[in-house]
Write a protein that holds these residues in place. Structure first.
Motif, PDB file in Angstrom:
ATOM      1  N   GLY A  68       0.767  -1.233   0.000  1.00 53.32           N
ATOM      2  CA  GLY A  68       0.000   0.000   0.000  1.00 53.32           C
ATOM      3  C   GLY A  68       0.802   1.288   0.000  1.00 53.32           C
ATOM      4  O   GLY A  68       0.238   2.372   0.088  1.00 53.32           O
ATOM      5  N   ARG A  69       2.127   1.186  -0.101  1.00 51.22           N
ATOM      6  CA  ARG A  69       2.958   2.395  -0.068  1.00 51.22           C
ATOM      7  C   ARG A  69       4.053   2.290  -1.119  1.00 51.22           C
ATOM      8  O   ARG A  69       4.568   1.223  -1.387  1.00 51.22           O
ATOM      9  N   ILE A  70       4.396   3.431  -1.665  1.00 53.05           N
ATOM     10  CA  ILE A  70       5.519   3.493  -2.604  1.00 53.05           C
ATOM     11  C   ILE A  70       6.251   4.817  -2.382  1.00 53.05           C
ATOM     12  O   ILE A  70       5.620   5.837  -2.063  1.00 53.05           O
ATOM     13  N   ALA A  71       7.542   4.801  -2.501  1.00 58.47           N
ATOM     14  CA  ALA A  71       8.335   6.020  -2.295  1.00 58.47           C
ATOM     15  C   ALA A  71       7.934   7.066  -3.328  1.00 58.47           C
ATOM     16  O   ALA A  71       7.757   6.755  -4.499  1.00 58.47           O
ATOM     17  N   ASP A  72       7.800   8.304  -2.875  1.00 58.83           N
ATOM     18  CA  ASP A  72       7.455   9.372  -3.808  1.00 58.83           C
ATOM     19  C   ASP A  72       8.637  10.302  -4.080  1.00 58.83           C
ATOM     20  O   ASP A  72       8.500  11.308  -4.777  1.00 58.83           O
ATOM     21  N   PHE A  73       9.791   9.967  -3.540  1.00 56.74           N
ATOM     22  CA  PHE A  73      11.007  10.724  -3.818  1.00 56.74           C
ATOM     23  C   PHE A  73      12.184   9.774  -3.663  1.00 56.74           C
ATOM     24  O   PHE A  73      12.252   9.025  -2.693  1.00 56.74           O
ATOM     25  N   ILE A  74      13.097   9.826  -4.598  1.00 55.39           N
ATOM     26  CA  ILE A  74      14.312   9.010  -4.526  1.00 55.39           C
ATOM     27  C   ILE A  74      15.502   9.943  -4.616  1.00 55.39           C
ATOM     28  O   ILE A  74      15.704  10.614  -5.627  1.00 55.39           O
ATOM     29  N   GLY A  75      16.263  10.023  -3.541  1.00 56.56           N
ATOM     30  CA  GLY A  75      17.478  10.825  -3.537  1.00 56.56           C
ATOM     31  C   GLY A  75      18.633  10.005  -4.085  1.00 56.56           C
ATOM     32  O   GLY A  75      18.601   8.778  -4.085  1.00 56.56           O
ATOM     33  N   ARG A  76      19.631  10.689  -4.548  1.00 52.55           N
ATOM     34  CA  ARG A  76      20.802  10.022  -5.128  1.00 52.55           C
ATOM     35  C   ARG A  76      22.075  10.530  -4.473  1.00 52.55           C
ATOM     36  O   ARG A  76      22.175  11.710  -4.134  1.00 52.55           O
ATOM     37  N   GLN A  77      23.032   9.663  -4.343  1.00 56.09           N
ATOM     38  CA  GLN A  77      24.320  10.065  -3.794  1.00 56.09           C
ATOM     39  C   GLN A  77      24.956  11.118  -4.696  1.00 56.09           C
ATOM     40  O   GLN A  77      25.576  12.056  -4.210  1.00 56.09           O
ATOM     41  N   GLU A  78      24.774  10.983  -5.997  1.00 57.58           N
ATOM     42  CA  GLU A  78      25.392  11.918  -6.934  1.00 57.58           C
ATOM     43  C   GLU A  78      24.870  13.347  -6.768  1.00 57.58           C
ATOM     44  O   GLU A  78      25.556  14.307  -7.130  1.00 57.58           O
ATOM     45  N   THR A  79      23.669  13.496  -6.244  1.00 58.78           N
ATOM     46  CA  THR A  79      23.063  14.819  -6.050  1.00 58.78           C
ATOM     47  C   THR A  79      22.615  14.978  -4.598  1.00 58.78           C
ATOM     48  O   THR A  79      21.572  15.554  -4.310  1.00 58.78           O
ATOM     49  N   PHE A  80      23.428  14.464  -3.696  1.00 56.88           N
ATOM     50  CA  PHE A  80      23.060  14.369  -2.286  1.00 56.88           C
ATOM     51  C   PHE A  80      22.611  15.696  -1.682  1.00 56.88           C
ATOM     52  O   PHE A  80      21.551  15.789  -1.078  1.00 56.88           O
ATOM     53  N   GLU A  81      23.421  16.740  -1.843  1.00 57.95           N
ATOM     54  CA  GLU A  81      23.094  18.007  -1.190  1.00 57.95           C
ATOM     55  C   GLU A  81      21.767  18.570  -1.711  1.00 57.95           C
ATOM     56  O   GLU A  81      20.896  18.955  -0.926  1.00 57.95           O
ATOM     57  N   ALA A  82      21.586  18.604  -3.010  1.00 60.64           N
ATOM     58  CA  ALA A  82      20.336  19.131  -3.581  1.00 60.64           C
ATOM     59  C   ALA A  82      19.145  18.276  -3.159  1.00 60.64           C
ATOM     60  O   ALA A  82      18.069  18.807  -2.829  1.00 60.64           O
ATOM     61  N   ASP A  83      19.319  16.969  -3.131  1.00 61.77           N
ATOM     62  CA  ASP A  83      18.220  16.081  -2.745  1.00 61.77           C
ATOM     63  C   ASP A  83      17.865  16.246  -1.273  1.00 61.77           C
ATOM     64  O   ASP A  83      16.683  16.246  -0.909  1.00 61.77           O
ATOM     65  N   MET A  84      18.871  16.377  -0.426  1.00 62.51           N
ATOM     66  CA  MET A  84      18.592  16.598   0.995  1.00 62.51           C
ATOM     67  C   MET A  84      17.855  17.921   1.204  1.00 62.51           C
ATOM     68  O   MET A  84      16.913  17.997   1.984  1.00 62.51           O
ATOM     69  N   ARG A  85      18.271  18.945   0.493  1.00 65.90           N
ATOM     70  CA  ARG A  85      17.584  20.238   0.610  1.00 65.90           C
ATOM     71  C   ARG A  85      16.132  20.131   0.134  1.00 65.90           C
ATOM     72  O   ARG A  85      15.235  20.742   0.727  1.00 65.90           O
ATOM     73  N   ALA A  86      15.892  19.343  -0.906  1.00 61.70           N
ATOM     74  CA  ALA A  86      14.521  19.145  -1.390  1.00 61.70           C
ATOM     75  C   ALA A  86      13.671  18.443  -0.330  1.00 61.70           C
ATOM     76  O   ALA A  86      12.515  18.814  -0.102  1.00 61.70           O
TER      77      ALA A  86
END
Length: 133
Positions: free
Chosen positions: A62-80
């Motif tokens: 019943g659940r699926i991730a709605d955001f996938i962060g990447r190591q290659e874009t870690f800082e931008a993904d964490m800020r998002a």
């Protein structure tokens, strides 16, 4: 990562040694697959949990991730993520657990290793848009 921890433990880093002592997977890799090529060519078959598709961790009943962060874009993904959950944006969002001389992942694979990873990790390569070209 495991080899860096092993080397740190061998140089006397007690925390690295404790982390290895608590992790049977890391112990197996250090003992049986001391080189990255050996780990890829044999370890992917010999260590069952290593070959599991990572994409399978992104969904449950019943659940699926709605955001996938990447190591290659870690800082931008964490800020998002921080913005999305409404927290104040900190000056430092953390660091990526990668060596300072990080190479492009494609450059460290031999043709045999590429074939193996492509076969074993087909679902993940498609899902995350990784390739060896």
């Amino acid at each position: 990562m495991i080899i860096r921890l092993r080397d740190a433990a061998l140089e006397g880093d007690e925390e690295a040694a404790r982390r290895i002592d608590r992790n049977t997977l890391w112990q197996t890799v250090i003992r049986d697959h001391p080189h990255f090529e050996t780990f890829v060519l044999r370890g992917l078959d010999e260590i069952p949990t290593v070959g599991w598709p990572q994409v399978s961790y992104l969904q449950s009943k019943g659940r699926i991730a709605d955001f996938i962060g990447r190591q290659e874009t870690f800082e931008a993904d964490m800020r998002a993520v921080i913005a999305r959950i409404g927290l104040e944006d900190p000056a430092d969002v953390g660091r990526v657990n990668a060596a300072p001389d990080h190479l492009d992942y494609r450059s460290v694979y031999t043709p045999a290793m590429r074939d193996k990873v492509t076969r074993v990790s087909e679902r993940d390569l498609r899902a995350f848009s990784y390739d060896f070209s």
